[in-house]
Write a protein that holds these residues in place. Structure first.
Motif, short mmCIF file in Angstrom:
data_model
loop_
_atom_site.label_atom_id
_atom_site.label_comp_id
_atom_site.label_asym_id
_atom_site.label_seq_id
_atom_site.Cartn_x
_atom_site.Cartn_y
_atom_site.Cartn_z
N ASP A 352 -3.18 -1.96 -11.47
CA ASP A 352 -2.17 -1.78 -12.51
C ASP A 352 -0.82 -1.48 -11.89
OD1 ASP A 352 -4.11 -2.17 -14.43
OD2 ASP A 352 -4.53 -0.02 -14.67
N GLY A 353 0.24 -1.85 -12.61
CA GLY A 353 1.59 -1.58 -12.14
C GLY A 353 2.23 -2.81 -11.51
N ARG A 354 3.46 -2.63 -11.06
CA ARG A 354 4.21 -3.70 -10.41
C ARG A 354 4.11 -3.52 -8.89
NH1 ARG A 354 10.18 -4.13 -12.50
NH2 ARG A 354 10.08 -5.84 -11.00
N TRP A 355 3.63 -4.58 -8.22
CA TRP A 355 3.43 -4.50 -6.77
C TRP A 355 4.01 -5.74 -6.11
CZ3 TRP A 355 1.53 0.01 -4.96
CH2 TRP A 355 0.86 0.82 -5.88
N GLY A 356 4.49 -5.55 -4.90
CA GLY A 356 4.99 -6.65 -4.10
C GLY A 356 4.42 -6.55 -2.70
N TYR A 357 4.65 -7.58 -1.89
CA TYR A 357 4.08 -7.57 -0.54
C TYR A 357 5.08 -8.15 0.45
CZ TYR A 357 3.17 -12.52 -1.55
OH TYR A 357 3.32 -13.85 -1.88
N ASP A 358 4.92 -7.73 1.69
CA ASP A 358 5.70 -8.25 2.82
C ASP A 358 4.92 -9.43 3.42
OD1 ASP A 358 7.11 -8.79 5.10
OD2 ASP A 358 6.54 -6.95 6.13
N PRO A 359 5.46 -10.64 3.42
CA PRO A 359 4.70 -11.80 3.91
C PRO A 359 4.28 -11.69 5.37
CG PRO A 359 6.67 -12.48 2.70
CD PRO A 359 6.79 -11.02 2.91
N ASN A 360 5.04 -10.98 6.19
CA ASN A 360 4.71 -10.88 7.61
C ASN A 360 3.57 -9.90 7.87
OD1 ASN A 360 6.59 -12.76 8.66
ND2 ASN A 360 8.23 -11.25 8.47
N SER A 361 3.65 -8.71 7.26
CA SER A 361 2.66 -7.68 7.56
C SER A 361 1.56 -7.59 6.51
CB SER A 361 3.36 -6.32 7.65
OG SER A 361 3.91 -5.97 6.40
N LEU A 362 1.76 -8.21 5.33
CA LEU A 362 0.83 -8.12 4.19
C LEU A 362 0.67 -6.68 3.71
CD1 LEU A 362 -1.95 -10.70 5.16
CD2 LEU A 362 0.17 -11.05 3.88
N VAL A 363 1.69 -5.87 3.94
CA VAL A 363 1.73 -4.53 3.36
C VAL A 363 2.10 -4.66 1.90
CG1 VAL A 363 3.04 -2.38 3.35
CG2 VAL A 363 2.24 -3.34 5.51
N VAL A 364 1.38 -3.96 1.02
CA VAL A 364 1.62 -4.02 -0.42
C VAL A 364 2.28 -2.70 -0.83
CG1 VAL A 364 0.57 -4.17 -2.69
CG2 VAL A 364 -0.30 -5.58 -0.81
N ILE A 365 3.42 -2.80 -1.51
CA ILE A 365 4.15 -1.61 -1.94
C ILE A 365 4.52 -1.76 -3.41
CG2 ILE A 365 5.10 -1.26 0.35
CD1 ILE A 365 7.78 -2.27 -0.78
N SER A 366 4.80 -0.61 -4.03
CA SER A 366 5.22 -0.62 -5.43
C SER A 366 6.62 -1.21 -5.54
CB SER A 366 5.21 0.81 -5.97
OG SER A 366 5.78 0.85 -7.26
N SER A 367 6.80 -2.10 -6.52
CA SER A 367 8.12 -2.69 -6.74
C SER A 367 8.80 -2.08 -7.96
CB SER A 367 7.99 -4.21 -6.91
OG SER A 367 7.11 -4.53 -7.96
N GLU A 368 8.28 -0.94 -8.43
CA GLU A 368 8.95 -0.23 -9.51
C GLU A 368 10.29 0.30 -9.01
OE1 GLU A 368 7.96 -0.05 -12.55
OE2 GLU A 368 5.86 -0.70 -12.42
N ARG A 369 11.26 0.45 -9.93
CA ARG A 369 12.58 0.93 -9.53
C ARG A 369 12.87 2.32 -10.07
NH1 ARG A 369 15.68 -2.21 -5.83
NH2 ARG A 369 14.80 -4.30 -5.90
N GLY A 370 11.87 2.98 -10.60
CA GLY A 370 12.08 4.30 -11.18
C GLY A 370 11.91 5.40 -10.15
N GLN A 371 12.04 6.62 -10.64
CA GLN A 371 11.97 7.78 -9.76
C GLN A 371 10.55 8.08 -9.31
OE1 GLN A 371 13.76 10.89 -12.03
NE2 GLN A 371 15.79 9.95 -12.06
N ASN A 372 9.55 7.54 -10.00
CA ASN A 372 8.16 7.87 -9.68
C ASN A 372 7.51 6.81 -8.80
OD1 ASN A 372 8.22 10.26 -11.23
ND2 ASN A 372 7.81 9.10 -13.10
N ARG A 373 8.30 5.98 -8.15
CA ARG A 373 7.71 4.92 -7.32
C ARG A 373 6.87 5.50 -6.19
NH1 ARG A 373 9.40 1.94 -2.88
NH2 ARG A 373 11.43 2.96 -2.84
N ASN A 374 7.30 6.62 -5.64
CA ASN A 374 6.54 7.20 -4.52
C ASN A 374 5.26 7.88 -4.98
OD1 ASN A 374 7.77 9.31 -5.79
ND2 ASN A 374 8.40 10.38 -3.95
N ARG A 375 4.94 7.84 -6.29
CA ARG A 375 3.66 8.34 -6.79
C ARG A 375 2.88 7.22 -7.47
NH1 ARG A 375 2.66 12.87 -4.45
NH2 ARG A 375 1.11 13.28 -6.06
N ALA A 376 3.15 5.98 -7.09
CA ALA A 376 2.59 4.83 -7.79
C ALA A 376 1.07 4.76 -7.69
CB ALA A 376 3.21 3.54 -7.26
#
Length: 752
Positions: A352-376
């Motif tokens: 659930d939620g908005r997620w994106g990835y880095d094509p080189n490392s395949l690391v997946v991170i939250s693509s939310e732009r709010g203040q709670n992104r670091n608690r995704a």
């Protein structure tokens, strides 16, 4: 109490309250005690200096010396690195604090650099407040410096700071204004309240000041709080502090996950971070982040483009046949992050939620732009399909290292890298032929318990300094030091590398794997043609079990595991050491100390110190009284913390000295006008005392009732008159009586 005394107390009170406003920025509140001590020292030194001829200018210079000395001692304690002077230690602490603040969200984990910056900042703020309020006589500006301590968390946190910080700053400022009011009414009575009016004017004026606080200041604070809760406010995110607001096109700012490693590894309670189930019998490393950039500051994130979606592209460089697909379902417990923990290499995920990835490392991170992104990730349940990268050891030994798309980052070696690291790498890999053999040699060297010891308490430092401390000095550290060292050593022999951060597989019970905070881990990933990014494990087997089978030289077989019973090729349970490996099994004979010689040094020192303390306490009243008399009778005189502004103050100082002398003799100070008091005091003394008292009383009446008293010549006669009066008053006293009144002066002990 002097005007400057009240201001100094108010400034100290204000800054102690202001220090609490920095608390939400960090989990480590140890800076508070040191900052309070520094504040009290600065204000106390200023108070004492202004009571002497040094004055306000000299007080500022002494305060600067106190500030620099105190911060030097703190830097020595927080950065105990051999061979560095005070300035180098200070620079190191500011450098580490800057890195920590840039990469960590509030509340930040403990960091010595941050503690030093907070203590230094509060010390400077105290000095500036003291300068504005006392030296420059601008108490209304006393709000400005403490307000900076409030604005830092108010802006930097990105969330509502609540009422408490505002009330702390407001209470401190009110204390400064109250001191100004009390000092103001002290000038209205100009010496009358101390003798002729018996204190009634002083009491009435004090009531006026306190009523002003009640009727003006308190309602102003209450109305400000009400207005602040009703009026609309600006969204902090809209200012673009790295993350941007919803819908903005700015880059995402990623935190540095390595800085959380030690905090997780040293948690007092080993809390459960996540659990997972997988369709294969063995556990798996769960990767969160990848750090490809290396510089003199250490391993860091790099700016990259993030693509939306939950289906990931083919792994970079993976063309050789490898392990089969793995399905894993993960349940996050007590853990919040912008990074999604996934097995490597992930193919797709459902979360659930908005997620994106880095094509080189395949690391997946939250693509939310709010203040709670670091608690995704908090409370998240998700599933992932991944492919195990399980290279064939013989094939890996026969291929070249390869060239990844981001080779500009993953192969870069800084020009200023210490030469001793290059020499060590050359020595360790001198007998290895292929890139895989060189990587295996580096890994074996770091995992050898005869070379390095696992410890979560390495010597402080960052970047090159941390590497050199680990590789050449104390040779102890935790996974971050092992991974960072192998990654840069691999680059030195031509193998692209990066540092991955995530979790060890954890422990299995039934079909559920449990991962705790102490399973937080870092490891290097090396790039080989045909396999892409391959995991290595330089951290000792006491923490990770045996290294992966493809990382062990093909002609030596599996490495021995010094930990009890660990025999997996990939770790599935965590074996923790129960004792410090550096501790000796035999008794250690302590060096001889003075206590062993037979003489009771500790007792003697204790008794001597106690005696000195007792003498100091007994002598304090006398020291205060003598210092006060010298100040009043000095050439030029002092009052209210600096040179007397007019002759009238000098006359009042002389009159106060006569009054205190009479009280020291055990006699009451008469009521009435100055001439009435002079007549009563001089009744039983010779003509010389009576004439001197009459002359001084006349001067007191002249300066009190004159619109503007500026007779400097008359004021210059005051010290002589006072000395004459004191000699006559003390003439009939015996030597024991004089000693008694000097040691225990009533004017100090029973002073109103």
């Amino acid at each position: 109490m002097r005007a400057t005394d009240r201001y100094a107390i108010a400034v100290a009170f204000s800054l102690i309250l202001a220090s609490f406003t920095l608390g939400p920025l960090t989990e480590d509140r140890s800076f508070l005690g040191s900052s309070w001590l520094l504040t009290l020292l600065i204000c106390g030194v200023g108070l004492l200096c202004r009571r002497t001829r040094v004055g306000s200018t000299g007080a500022l210079l002494v305060q600067l010396v106190v500030l620099g000395t105190f911060l030097g001692l703190v830097a020595r304690q927080l950065a105990p690195v051999d061979g560095l002077n005070v300035l180098q230690r200070t620079a190191l602490l500011f450098h580490t604090a800057g890195e920590h603040m840039q990469s960590q969200a509030a509340p930040m984990p403990p960091d010595n650099g941050v503690i030093f910056v907070f203590i230094a900042s509060l010390g400077v703020i105290t000095l500036l407040t003291d300068l504005l309020v006392i030296t420059l006589h601008k108490p209304a500006l006393g709000l400005a410096p403490p307000l900076t301590a409030f604005l830092v968390p108010a802006i930097g946190l990105g969330t509502d700071t609540g009422l408490r910080p505002f009330l702390l700053i407001a209470a401190g400022y009110l204390a400064i204004l109250l001191a100004e009011g009390l000092n103001g009414y002290a000038g209205w009575t100009r010496g009358l309240s101390r003798d002729s009016l018996g204190g009634s004017v002083q009491e009435q004026a004090g009531v006026v000041v306190w009523r002003a606080v009640g009727w003006v200041a308190v309602p102003a604070v209450v109305l400000t709080l009400i207005a602040g809760s009703v009026l609309p406010t600006l969204s902090v995110g809209a200012w673009g502090f790295g993350e941007g607001s919803a819908g903005s096109g700015g880059p995402l700012r990623l935190t540095d996950p390595t800085l959380d490693l030690k905090r997780n590894l040293t948690l007092p309670t080993n809390r459960v971070v996540l659990t997972y189930r997988t369709n294969k019998p063995d556990g798996q490393y769960l990767r969160m982040a990848s750090l490809p950039a290396f510089s003199d500051a250490g391993w860091q994130n790099a700016q990259t483009s993030i693509e939306e979606g939950d289906r990931l592209p083919q792994p970079v460089g993976l063309t050789e046949p490898t392990g089969k697909d793995r399905r894993t379902s993960i349940q996050i417990r007590d853990f919040g992050s912008e990074y999604l923990p996934l097995p490597f290499v992930p193919k797709s995920f459902d979360a659930d939620g908005r997620w994106g990835y880095d094509p080189n490392s395949l690391v997946v991170i939250s693509s939310e732009r709010g203040q709670n992104r670091n608690r995704a990730t908090e409370g998240l349940d998700y599933s992932v399909v991944s492919r195990d990268v399980d290279p064939d050891a013989e094939t890996l030994d026969a291929i070249i290292s390869g060239d990844p798309p981001d080779s500009n980052l993953t192969t870069a070696v800084p020009d200023n890298l210490p030469a001793n690291i290059s020499r060590l790498t050359e020595r360790v890999t001198s007998e290895a032929g292929s890139p895989a053999a060189k990587a295996a040699a580096i890994q074996a060297y770091l995992r050898d318990p005869n070379n390095f010891t696992y410890s979560t308490d390495p010597r402080p430092g960052s970047g090159y300094q941390a590497l050199e401390n680990f590789l050449f000095r104390d040779k102890q550290g935790y996974c971050e030091q092992f991974a960072a060292s192998m990654a840069i050593m691999a680059r030195l022999v031509g193998i692209p590398s990066r540092v991955a951060v995530g979790f060890l597989p954890g422990s299995k019970k039934g079909d559920v794997w449990t991962v705790t905070g102490r399973d937080a881990h870092a490891w290097p990933e090396l790039y080989f043609s045909g396999y892409g990014w391959v995991r290595y494990e330089p951290t000792p087997s006491s923490q990770t079990g045996n290294a992966p089978s493809w990382t062990v030289p093909v002609d030596t077989g599996p490495e021995p595991d010094p930990s009890a019973g660990a025999a997996q090729s990939d770790p599935t349970t965590q074996s923790r050491p129960t004792a410090n490996p550096q501790q000796s099994s035999g008794p250690v004979q302590a060096p001889a100390t003075p206590a062993d010689t037979g003489f009771p040094w500790r007792r003697a020192l204790g008794l001597g110190g106690g005696a000195l303390l007792l003498v100091a306490l007994l002598g304090t009243p006398a020291a205060i009284r003598i210092g006060r008399r010298r100040s009043r009778l000095a050439v030029g005189g002092t009052a209210h913390g600096g040179p007397l502004p007019d002759p009238g103050d000098r006359i009042e100082a002389g009159w106060s000295e006569v009054r205190d002398t009479v009280r020291d003799l055990g006699r009451p100070w008469p009521a009435g006008s100055p001439r009435t008091i002079a007549t009563e005091v001089g009744r039983h003394y010779d003509r010389g005392a009576k004439d001197a008292l009459a002359a001084l009383a006349l001067l007191v009446e002249r300066e009190r009732y004159a619109a503007h008293f500026a007779d400097a010549e008359a004021a210059a006669t005051v010290p002589g008159l006072v000395r004459t009066i004191r000699l006559e008053l003390l003439a009939d006293r015996t030597l024991p009586a004089k000693i008694a009144m000097t040691v225990l002066p009533r004017s100090v002990l029973r002073r109103r």
